[in-house]
Design an enzyme around this catalytic site. Structure first.
Site, PDB file in Angstrom:
ATOM      1  N   LYS A 155      36.675  35.002   4.946  1.00 29.19           N
ATOM      2  CA  LYS A 155      37.315  33.748   5.352  1.00 29.19           C
ATOM      3  C   LYS A 155      36.719  32.602   4.543  1.00 29.19           C
ATOM      4  O   LYS A 155      35.648  32.739   3.939  1.00 29.19           O
ATOM      5  CB  LYS A 155      37.093  33.528   6.847  1.00 29.19           C
ATOM      6  CG  LYS A 155      35.614  33.463   7.228  1.00 29.19           C
ATOM      7  CD  LYS A 155      35.412  33.500   8.728  1.00 29.19           C
ATOM      8  CE  LYS A 155      33.927  33.518   9.046  1.00 29.19           C
ATOM      9  NZ  LYS A 155      33.652  33.789  10.456  1.00 29.19           N
ATOM     10  N   ARG A 199      34.948  30.757  23.317  1.00 28.35           N
ATOM     11  CA  ARG A 199      35.712  30.138  22.245  1.00 28.35           C
ATOM     12  C   ARG A 199      37.108  30.716  22.291  1.00 28.35           C
ATOM     13  O   ARG A 199      38.023  30.103  22.768  1.00 28.35           O
ATOM     14  CB  ARG A 199      35.017  30.398  20.899  1.00 28.35           C
ATOM     15  CG  ARG A 199      35.456  29.499  19.798  1.00 28.35           C
ATOM     16  CD  ARG A 199      34.567  29.623  18.565  1.00 28.35           C
ATOM     17  NE  ARG A 199      34.646  30.955  17.936  1.00 28.35           N
ATOM     18  CZ  ARG A 199      34.027  31.273  16.798  1.00 28.35           C
ATOM     19  NH1 ARG A 199      33.276  30.385  16.186  1.00 28.35           N
ATOM     20  NH2 ARG A 199      34.145  32.483  16.288  1.00 28.35           N
ATOM     21  N   HIS A 220      32.515  38.477  20.054  1.00 24.21           N
ATOM     22  CA  HIS A 220      31.657  37.752  19.120  1.00 24.21           C
ATOM     23  C   HIS A 220      30.463  37.219  19.898  1.00 24.21           C
ATOM     24  O   HIS A 220      30.627  36.710  21.002  1.00 24.21           O
ATOM     25  CB  HIS A 220      32.452  36.610  18.488  1.00 24.21           C
ATOM     26  CG  HIS A 220      31.824  36.033  17.254  1.00 24.21           C
ATOM     27  ND1 HIS A 220      31.167  36.800  16.322  1.00 24.21           N
ATOM     28  CD2 HIS A 220      31.769  34.766  16.786  1.00 24.21           C
ATOM     29  CE1 HIS A 220      30.730  36.015  15.339  1.00 24.21           C
ATOM     30  NE2 HIS A 220      31.089  34.774  15.597  1.00 24.21           N
ATOM     31  N   ARG A 280      30.730  43.386  11.513  1.00 20.97           N
ATOM     32  CA  ARG A 280      31.432  42.357  10.734  1.00 20.97           C
ATOM     33  C   ARG A 280      30.416  41.548   9.934  1.00 20.97           C
ATOM     34  O   ARG A 280      29.783  40.631  10.436  1.00 20.97           O
ATOM     35  CB  ARG A 280      32.218  41.431  11.670  1.00 20.97           C
ATOM     36  CG  ARG A 280      33.273  42.164  12.497  1.00 20.97           C
ATOM     37  CD  ARG A 280      34.162  41.187  13.240  1.00 20.97           C
ATOM     38  NE  ARG A 280      33.418  40.300  14.110  1.00 20.97           N
ATOM     39  CZ  ARG A 280      33.137  40.533  15.396  1.00 20.97           C
ATOM     40  NH1 ARG A 280      33.560  41.645  15.975  1.00 20.97           N
ATOM     41  NH2 ARG A 280      32.456  39.656  16.094  1.00 20.97           N
ATOM     42  N   TYR A 288      25.722   2.239  -5.639  1.00 18.70           N
ATOM     43  CA  TYR A 288      26.378   1.532  -4.536  1.00 18.70           C
ATOM     44  C   TYR A 288      25.368   1.047  -3.504  1.00 18.70           C
ATOM     45  O   TYR A 288      24.429   1.769  -3.150  1.00 18.70           O
ATOM     46  CB  TYR A 288      27.336   2.465  -3.797  1.00 18.70           C
ATOM     47  CG  TYR A 288      28.600   2.766  -4.548  1.00 18.70           C
ATOM     48  CD1 TYR A 288      29.440   1.746  -4.992  1.00 18.70           C
ATOM     49  CD2 TYR A 288      28.971   4.088  -4.786  1.00 18.70           C
ATOM     50  CE1 TYR A 288      30.613   2.047  -5.664  1.00 18.70           C
ATOM     51  CE2 TYR A 288      30.139   4.389  -5.449  1.00 18.70           C
ATOM     52  CZ  TYR A 288      30.959   3.366  -5.890  1.00 18.70           C
ATOM     53  OH  TYR A 288      32.106   3.666  -6.537  1.00 18.70           O
ATOM     54  N   CYS A 298      27.683   9.513  -4.899  1.00 18.67           N
ATOM     55  CA  CYS A 298      29.018   8.932  -5.038  1.00 18.67           C
ATOM     56  C   CYS A 298      30.063  10.028  -4.988  1.00 18.67           C
ATOM     57  O   CYS A 298      29.746  11.205  -4.841  1.00 18.67           O
ATOM     58  CB  CYS A 298      29.147   8.190  -6.365  1.00 18.67           C
ATOM     59  SG  CYS A 298      27.728   7.177  -6.786  1.00 18.67           S
ATOM     60  N   MET A 299      31.343   9.654  -5.148  1.00 15.85           N
ATOM     61  CA  MET A 299      32.411  10.649  -5.017  1.00 15.85           C
ATOM     62  C   MET A 299      32.302  11.737  -6.085  1.00 15.85           C
ATOM     63  O   MET A 299      32.414  12.916  -5.788  1.00 15.85           O
ATOM     64  CB  MET A 299      33.772   9.962  -5.093  1.00 15.85           C
ATOM     65  CG  MET A 299      34.919  10.908  -4.789  1.00 15.85           C
ATOM     66  SD  MET A 299      36.539  10.172  -4.988  1.00 15.85           S
ATOM     67  CE  MET A 299      36.591   9.049  -3.616  1.00 15.85           C
ATOM     68  N   ASP A 300      32.056  11.345  -7.338  1.00 15.92           N
ATOM     69  CA  ASP A 300      32.039  12.331  -8.423  1.00 15.92           C
ATOM     70  C   ASP A 300      30.704  12.409  -9.149  1.00 15.92           C
ATOM     71  O   ASP A 300      30.582  13.133 -10.126  1.00 15.92           O
ATOM     72  CB  ASP A 300      33.111  11.976  -9.472  1.00 15.92           C
ATOM     73  CG  ASP A 300      34.451  11.699  -8.840  1.00 15.92           C
ATOM     74  OD1 ASP A 300      34.937  12.590  -8.123  1.00 15.92           O
ATOM     75  OD2 ASP A 300      34.987  10.599  -9.030  1.00 15.92           O
TER      76      ASP A 300
HETATM   77  C1  LIG Z   1      32.528  34.504  10.675  1.00 20.25           C
HETATM   78  C2  LIG Z   1      32.488  35.577  11.638  1.00 20.25           C
HETATM   79  C3  LIG Z   1      31.583  36.651  11.519  1.00 20.25           C
HETATM   80  C4  LIG Z   1      30.514  36.706  10.471  1.00 20.25           C
HETATM   81  O1  LIG Z   1      29.444  35.886  10.845  1.00 20.25           O
HETATM   82  P1  LIG Z   1      28.118  35.742   9.927  1.00 20.25           P
HETATM   83  O2  LIG Z   1      27.178  35.000  10.758  1.00 20.25           O
HETATM   84  O3  LIG Z   1      28.553  34.986   8.734  1.00 20.25           O
HETATM   85  O4  LIG Z   1      27.693  37.114   9.607  1.00 20.25           O
HETATM   86  C5  LIG Z   1      31.700  37.696  12.404  1.00 20.25           C
HETATM   87  N1  LIG Z   1      32.639  37.682  13.384  1.00 20.25           N
HETATM   88  C6  LIG Z   1      33.487  36.649  13.559  1.00 20.25           C
HETATM   89  C7  LIG Z   1      34.479  36.711  14.660  1.00 20.25           C
HETATM   90  C8  LIG Z   1      33.450  35.560  12.706  1.00 20.25           C
HETATM   91  O5  LIG Z   1      34.287  34.548  12.878  1.00 20.25           O
END
Ligand SMILES: *Cc1c(COP(=O)(O)O)cnc(C)c1O
Length: 854
Positions: free
Chosen positions: A508, A618, A648, A705, A747, A796-798
């Site tokens: 992601k 969540r 999670h 995961r 700035y 700054c921005m850039d």
């Molecule tokens: C992002 C995410 C993970 C991975 O988490 P890390 O701390 O980056 O290993 C696992 N499960 C879910 C649902 C997540 O959103």
């Protein structure tokens, strides 16, 4: 070469089945079903790793024509022995040991000298430089790039050809006690180089002394004659004496009892002059090295010691030294113009290097034509005909569709390529040019639009000019992503898993900023089981780039269900609303509703992943929702393809909350059992993120995961040393100004020179690139020439400004490291009160990503 029939005796294995062809000879060693190339004479070793089992690939290999196999004693062959009627199969206690034994037997047929290199740093560079420096005197067989492992060493040694080579140079690297003796048995060195003993803490060893003693095992055996080492490293010196190794030493200090004395005279930008004295040979001479940085000088001195010991003429040595060039050992992947994608490998071009680069090309899953731009192949010893016939054989497995050949030799051998068929059965399209200049003169980058282009040329063809012409414009800021580090981290987590536990990897948020496609492509190659993204769009982009792994989408919009099905993306379902919308999106004929598209019978709805909320609060079904959920599941079980149940953890990385975490896990077990009961069958269960994988080995369930750990940050802070940093963000100095005492910078005039005149460098990175404003006014530092330079004034921005008063050599155009080696992410994040995740994912998409691999 070995006849297959002779092998079972050599390997102390048992012959499960003789090959249909009793005269079958082993020509190459094969470890990977994706790299078969020429099947005739390929001997496959079914290696087993933490979550990898080579036996699984027997059917695919057999189908590709491979007929010779080494398998593990007692391993079940997929589909049974009868599925491989023509195969020769030998079962051994350890296929890895068998691989090493065959390489060792092959090595014993070579009578010439073999030089082995080990040490903590510099192995590959010293090896490459020695090969450059000795190429006029010897036909050298050397390890490709850094092939120095338990597997890489036997494969390298197998390439020794007693009829052609006069010298072997191999590097050996280890990570655990016991490994070096096995590599020594394979290499059987006659000479050795110990580069350096690093100070880095090494997870696999109890102490420095243990690591050193282990490494020195490489230099043993009756054939071993000489170890080159640096006398100025006290631990190494003491160990050489204690083990009574035949040493040949060099020192930089007068009066030390070493074989060679080097006196470094002066070092200017880019060169170092020195005096060498080799009293034993009555030799004294002056040399100039084309480097001034300390690691390069150290590596060059190791090489110089070898050349002096061989009594190469000093004038000749100097001629060769002058041509020594920095080793770009990495293949870089870059965005090209017109949406093309470049694999830049313009350092050398011998067969081994070409084969590796073509492997990298073959691994790309992006759709599109694949062009190879290739110079003459420089390989000592092989005659032109044989050489280009071998080059031609390498092209097909890499799916090359077009060849651009540049140079007089490859032009003379056009006929080897013009008749060649591509993997798709079409004729390979070919263009030939006598020189790089001729190619550049007619080059139109638009002709390479949307292609994947491998640029592979020997140094002297100057192919970096081709890369420059095809590459998309870059502004000074680059995020370099090291794919080898990524693979290393993946293996680290894999080793924590029980065999059979699946691995889902989170890609992601643009793969935590690292670049979704490249990371996903590597994960596919490394055989991850699942990918996960946050939104449907991210999944679609991966599919369109050719990624075929299963992909879970964690937060799909209900109106994206049609897209999900079309792209084989699997939604996470976390609420009753979503479950109902899913059921409505994919009605059966009987319950068709107005407005929904009925499902054509041949396309099944996408599998779903049920998210249970066990304490994160969540997303997900609560325990109180269970009765209703179970009712719905029972009612629609037949058309609800549940792929997994997941939860999670809220605080997997914090020991202080472990009790809460254990409660979450217990709730998950309870809820999952209820869901499985309602479904009437078991499904995959998963709960752990990166920190959880390390901290809760009892809760891996069927899958884990992996997220931030893959990208080199250990959220559990348990074994940061075992992970390698993956991303390096760097920018360049645009301008340097002197700020007189009392003046202000930027700035709001927040930076000022209070203690006399300051030199202030302006860097080409700002908050629009993802460099956080909170780093301003001294909170952040960058590294320039390895030295910390604090931020002055606001970001700054850039752009932003840093103080380089104490770094007099800093110049416009110099590189400033923003994060990476030496500037670890967790530490930087702590300075501005955030976490590494945010720094990684903030790097904006306008920053060019460059992917490197060794
Ligand atoms: C992002 C995410 C993970 C991975 O988490 P890390 O701390 O980056 O290993 C696992 N499960 C879910 C649902 C997540 O959103």
């Amino acid at each position: 070469m070995f006849s297959f029939s002779a092998l079972s005796a050599l390997l102390a294995g048992h012959l499960v089945q003789a090959p249909a062809d009793p005269s079958a000879e082993v020509r190459h060693l094969l470890l990977d079903s994706r790299r078969v190339g020429v099947p005739t004479g390929a001997l496959f070793f079914a290696l087993r790793g933490p979550s990898h089992d080579g036996h699984r690939y027997l059917p695919a290999l057999y189908a590709q024509g491979v007929r010779l196999f080494i398998v593990a004693e007692g391993a079940a062959l997929p589909d049974g022995l009868t599925a491989y009627p023509e195969a020769g199969i030998i079962a051994v206690a350890s296929p890895l040991a068998a691989l090493q034994a065959i390489a060792a037997a092959h090595r014993a047929t070579f009578a010439g000298p073999v030089l082995a290199i080990t040490g903590s740093n510099g192995k590959t560079i010293v090896k490459e430089w020695l090969a450059q420096l000795l190429s006029a005197d010897e036909d050298i067989c050397r390890s490709p790039r850094s092939f120095n492992s338990q597997v890489g060493v036997p494969l390298s040694v197998w390439e020794l050809n007693p009829e052609r080579h006069t010298l072997g140079i191999f590097e050996a690297g280890i990570s655990e006690v016991g490994e070096m003796a096995r590599l020594a048995a394979v290499i059987q060195p006659t000479e050795g180089i110990f580069t350096t003993l690093g100070t880095a803490h090494d997870a696999g060893f109890a102490s420095h002394e243990q690591k050193l003693a282990e490494k020195l095992q490489l230099f043993q055996g009756p054939q071993f004659q000489r170890l080159f080492y640096c006398h100025d490293q006290p631990l190494v010196r003491a160990a050489v004496a204690a083990h009574q190794l035949p040493g040949f030493s060099w020192t930089r200090h007068a009066g030390q009892p070493a074989d060679i004395h080097f006196a470094l005279d002066q070092s200017t930008a880019g060169s170092t002059s020195l005096h060498a004295q080799y009293a034993g040979a009555g030799l004294e001479a002056a040399f100039t090295l084309p480097f001034s940085d300390e690691p390069s000088v150290e590596n060059a001195l190791h090489c110089l010691a070898v050349l002096l010991q061989r009594q190469v003429e000093p004038a000749e040595i100097q001629r060769r030294l002058a041509r020594l060039h920095p080793v770009a050992m990495r293949l870089e992947m870059k965005l090209g113009r017109h949406d093309a994608y470049l694999l830049d490998d313009t350092y050398n071009n011998d067969l081994a290097g070409l084969a590796l680069a073509l492997n990298a090309l073959g691994r790309q899953s992006r759709p599109g034509r694949r062009t190879l731009i290739l110079s003459d192949v420089l390989e000592s010893g092989l005659r032109g005909e044989e050489l280009y016939a071998r080059v031609a054989r390498l092209l097909q497995p890499a799916n090359v569709t077009r060849l651009v050949g540049i140079g007089p030799e490859i032009n003379r051998r056009q006929s080897f390529f013009t008749e060649l068929k591509t993997a798709g059965g079409l004729l390979l399209s070919t263009d030939f040019y006598p020189s790089t200049e001729a190619f550049l003169a007619g080059l139109d980058a638009a002709h390479f639009a949307r292609e994947i282009i491998l640029v592979k040329g020997a140094r002297r063809f100057g192919f970096e000019r081709i890369v420059a012409a095809l590459q998309a414009q870059q502004h000074g800021t680059v995020l370099e992503v090291n794919l080898d580090a990524l693979s290393h981290n993946l293996q680290h987590y894999r080793r924590q898993l029980q065999p059979g536990t699946k691995l889902m990897v989170m890609v992601k948020a643009f793969a935590y900023g690292a670049g979704s496609y490249e990371v996903a492509s590597l994960l596919e190659f490394q055989r991850a089981d699942y990918l996960a993204v946050a939104y449907a769009d991210e999944g679609v982009a991966l599919r369109e780039a050719g990624i075929s792994l299963p992909i879970m989408v964690m937060n799909p919009a209900p109106d994206s269900f049609g897209t999900l099905r079309h792209y084989r993306l699997e939604p996470e379902i976390y609420s009753f609303e979503m479950l109902k919308e899913y059921l409505e999106a994919f009605p059966t004929d009987a319950e068709e509703t107005v407005g929904a598209s009925p499902l054509p019978s041949h396309v099944s709805p996408p599998p779903i992943h049920l998210k249970l909320d066990t304490g994160m609060r969540r997303l997900g079904f609560d325990e109180a929702d269970l009765p209703e959920l179970m009712g719905l599941l029972r009612q629609h079980a037949a058309r609800l393809p549940v792929a997994s149940i997941m939860t999670h953890l809220a605080a997997a990385d914090e020991a202080g909350h472990d009790e809460f975490t254990q409660e979450q896990l217990a709730t998950f077990r309870r809820m999952a059992a209820a869901v499985e009961a309602a479904l009437g069958h078991a499904v995959l269960k998963h709960a752990l993120n990166s920190a959880g994988i390390l901290r809760f080995p009892d809760a891996h369930f069927d899958m884990v995961r992996l997220g931030i750990g893959l990208y080199g940050v250990d959220a559990s802070r348990r074994d940061n040393d075992a992970l390698r940093p993956v991303s390096q963000l760097r920018t360049t100095i645009s301008q340097i100004k002197t700020l007189p005492a009392g003046r202000t910078v930027g700035y709001g005039r927040r930076g000022s020179a209070t203690e006399g005149d300051r030199r202030i460098a302006t860097l080409a990175i700002g908050y629009a690139d993802g460099y956080d404003r909170r780093f301003g006014n001294g909170a952040g530092t960058v590294l320039i020439h390895g030295q910390p330079a604090p931020l002055v004034g606001s970001v700054c921005m850039d752009m932003c400004m840093v103080d380089v008063t104490h770094i007099p050599q800093a110049r416009p155009g110099d590189v400033a490291l923003v994060f990476g080696e030496g500037l670890p992410l967790p530490e930087l994040a702590a300075r501005i009160g955030t976490i590494a995740y945010e720094l990684l994912t903030n790097v904006s998409e306008r920053v060019k990503r460059v992917f490197v691999s060794e």
